[in-house]
Write a protein that holds these residues in place. Structure first.
Motif, short mmCIF file in Angstrom:
data_model
loop_
_atom_site.label_atom_id
_atom_site.label_comp_id
_atom_site.label_asym_id
_atom_site.label_seq_id
_atom_site.Cartn_x
_atom_site.Cartn_y
_atom_site.Cartn_z
N SER A 47 1.05 -1.24 -0.17
CA SER A 47 -0.16 0.32 -0.24
C SER A 47 0.83 1.05 0.05
N ARG A 57 1.14 1.48 -3.90
CA ARG A 57 -0.50 1.86 -4.61
C ARG A 57 -0.06 3.89 -3.39
N TYR A 73 -0.12 4.46 -1.14
CA TYR A 73 -1.57 5.47 -0.20
C TYR A 73 -0.52 5.49 1.24
N GLN A 85 -4.50 5.76 4.83
CA GLN A 85 -5.51 5.33 4.20
C GLN A 85 -5.13 3.77 4.31
N THR A 86 -3.35 4.04 4.70
CA THR A 86 -2.42 2.15 4.47
C THR A 86 -4.21 1.51 5.95
N SER A 123 -6.63 1.95 7.56
CA SER A 123 -7.76 2.23 7.08
C SER A 123 -8.16 0.95 6.07
N MET A 124 -7.12 0.46 4.94
CA MET A 124 -7.69 -0.33 4.57
C MET A 124 -7.41 -1.69 5.22
N HIS A 125 -6.21 -1.19 5.41
CA HIS A 125 -5.68 -2.38 6.45
C HIS A 125 -7.28 -3.25 7.28
N LYS A 155 -10.54 -2.55 7.18
CA LYS A 155 -11.45 -3.12 6.63
C LYS A 155 -11.49 -4.46 6.01
N SER A 156 -9.93 -4.64 6.21
CA SER A 156 -10.02 -6.21 5.02
C SER A 156 -9.89 -6.90 6.30
#
Length: 419
Positions: A333, A337, A339, A343-344, A346-348, A350-351
């Motif tokens: 990320s 990406r 990020y 953001q990184t 947040s994405m983690h 969420k996963s």
């Protein structure tokens, strides 16, 4: 966007950016927004924030609000120049201050001129400036002349707490258009014991020693498996023990005892904290800005499990922390990406089935609670200063989250100590 506004506990934001957090009990301040490259590190981001606040300081003998509103076009021009400063961090951009030259003023001192107009002056109130390179760079690039001793100045950047030293006389004489980067009484928040024993929602339970020994023993008797952190205000010597193994009589070294968050949320087995950057632009009226687009993630240098309380590298996040890009689950990320760290994370989350927006909302709530809890104390400390509009403070809130997504505030640092 760098900052936006939140009033009276409700958020407002533009459609192109995440909403930011401002607590604003005063009249509106019109601040133009600016995008920043994600490659800038947290220290540089906050120095750019310092520069934006510095833009409020200027040549006009007015309060903060009237200066910004009455001279909005001049402010916009300076923010355009600041955007050039940000762009100049990328290769190929010229230095933003190449058009500034030095000339002799009528009083015999050198001043900076731009288009025939003198630019403002920053007094670095510090015995040594080697920790202030970011601050110097940003202020110079937006046109400030740096001085190291008392003289004509528009702003003071003090490395130490300046209100109990020989510098206080200069602060008492400051006018409304001048600014200094500390509030009298800010120690009510930055002091570890004062903050930790405030009994606010997101603070682990803490007890002042020796004052609260009886209450501590009573709580520990009903929670015998709890581990406790022995802490002092000098930010050194953190140790985790069961209460039965502590010497509570050593009040000379031990200022307070705080409940240890023993179930931290881990990423690739590492404990981490979340640093959130905040500017307190005013206390009366209360006005607080939170930088929304990025946070600082710091990871312990060793895996948390198996926990060994004698090895602080497993659970204490110090100056030599592991960078986010070295955490396998987050590396792509950050590196591929591009990020941000926010953001990184947040994405983690969420996963893993967690709602990151609830986390950010809890952080905003916590910052509000802390600042409003200490608001009256700071206002009282400001009472002996004739111009309360001269003060601002730049800080970092450090949080951890546990494996149930409960947010915990660990400490609150002056900007000078959170680069």
């Amino acid at each position: 966007m760098l900052v936006h506004r939140l009033r009276g506990g409700s958020e407002s934001g533009g459609s192109t950016s995440r909403k930011s957090s401002i607590m604003d009990r005063g009249s509106p301040i019109h601040v133009r927004m600016m995008r920043l490259p994600r490659s800038l590190n947290a220290a540089t981001l906050m120095c750019i924030g310092a520069a934006i606040l510095a833009l409020y300081i200027a040549y006009h003998q007015h309060t903060l609000e009237s200066s910004v509103n009455s001279h909005h076009s001049d402010l916009s021009a300076k923010i355009d120049m600041l955007q050039t400063t940000v762009d100049s961090h990328n290769p190929g951009h010229p230095h933003v201050m190449d058009n500034v030259k030095v000339a002799d003023a009528s009083h015999g001192q050198n001043v900076f001129l731009r288009n025939g107009r003198a630019v403002p002056t920053l007094w670095l109130m510090a015995k040594s400036v080697h920790h202030l390179n970011h601050v110097i760079t940003v202020f110079e690039r937006i046109g400030y002349q740096i001085i190291r001793q008392a003289g004509q100045f528009d702003a003071i950047w003090s490395y130490d707490y300046p209100f109990s030293s020989g510098w206080k006389q200069y602060i008492l004489a400051m006018k409304d258009h001048q600014k200094i980067n500390h509030f009298p009484g800010s120690g009510y928040i930055t002091n570890k014991m004062s903050l930790s024993t405030s009994k606010l929602t997101h603070l682990p339970k803490a007890y002042e020693i020796p004052k609260d020994v009886a209450a501590l023993k009573k709580f520990a008797a009903g929670n015998p498996d709890k581990m406790w952190v022995m802490k002092s205000n000098d930010h050194r010597g953190i140790k985790i023990k069961k209460l039965a193994d502590m010497d509570l009589s050593d009040a000379g070294r031990l200022n307070f005892v705080q409940e240890f968050v023993g179930n931290p949320f881990l990423i690739d087995g590492r404990k981490f904290d979340i640093g959130v950057y905040v500017t307190i632009a005013s206390v009366n009226p209360l006005r607080v800005y939170m930088y929304e687009e990025e946070v600082l993630l710091r990871f312990c240098t060793e895996p948390y499990h198996p926990l060994d309380v004698t090895n602080v590298a497993k659970y204490v996040i110090g100056d030599k922390y592991t960078p986010t890009r070295q955490i396998p689950s987050l590396k792509e990320s950050i590196d591929s990406r591009h990020y941000s760290m926010k953001q990184t994370l947040s994405m983690h989350l969420k996963s893993k089935g967690f709602d990151s927006e609830k986390l950010w909302a809890a952080i905003r709530t916590c910052i509000r609670e802390v600042v409003t809890d200490k608001e009256k104390d700071i206002i009282h400390s400001m009472a002996s200063y004739p111009n309360p509009s001269i003060f601002f403070e730049m800080v970092r809130f450090d949080f951890v989250i546990d494996d149930k997504m409960q947010l915990w505030l660990m400490e609150f640092l002056w900007f000078l100590f959170c680069l």
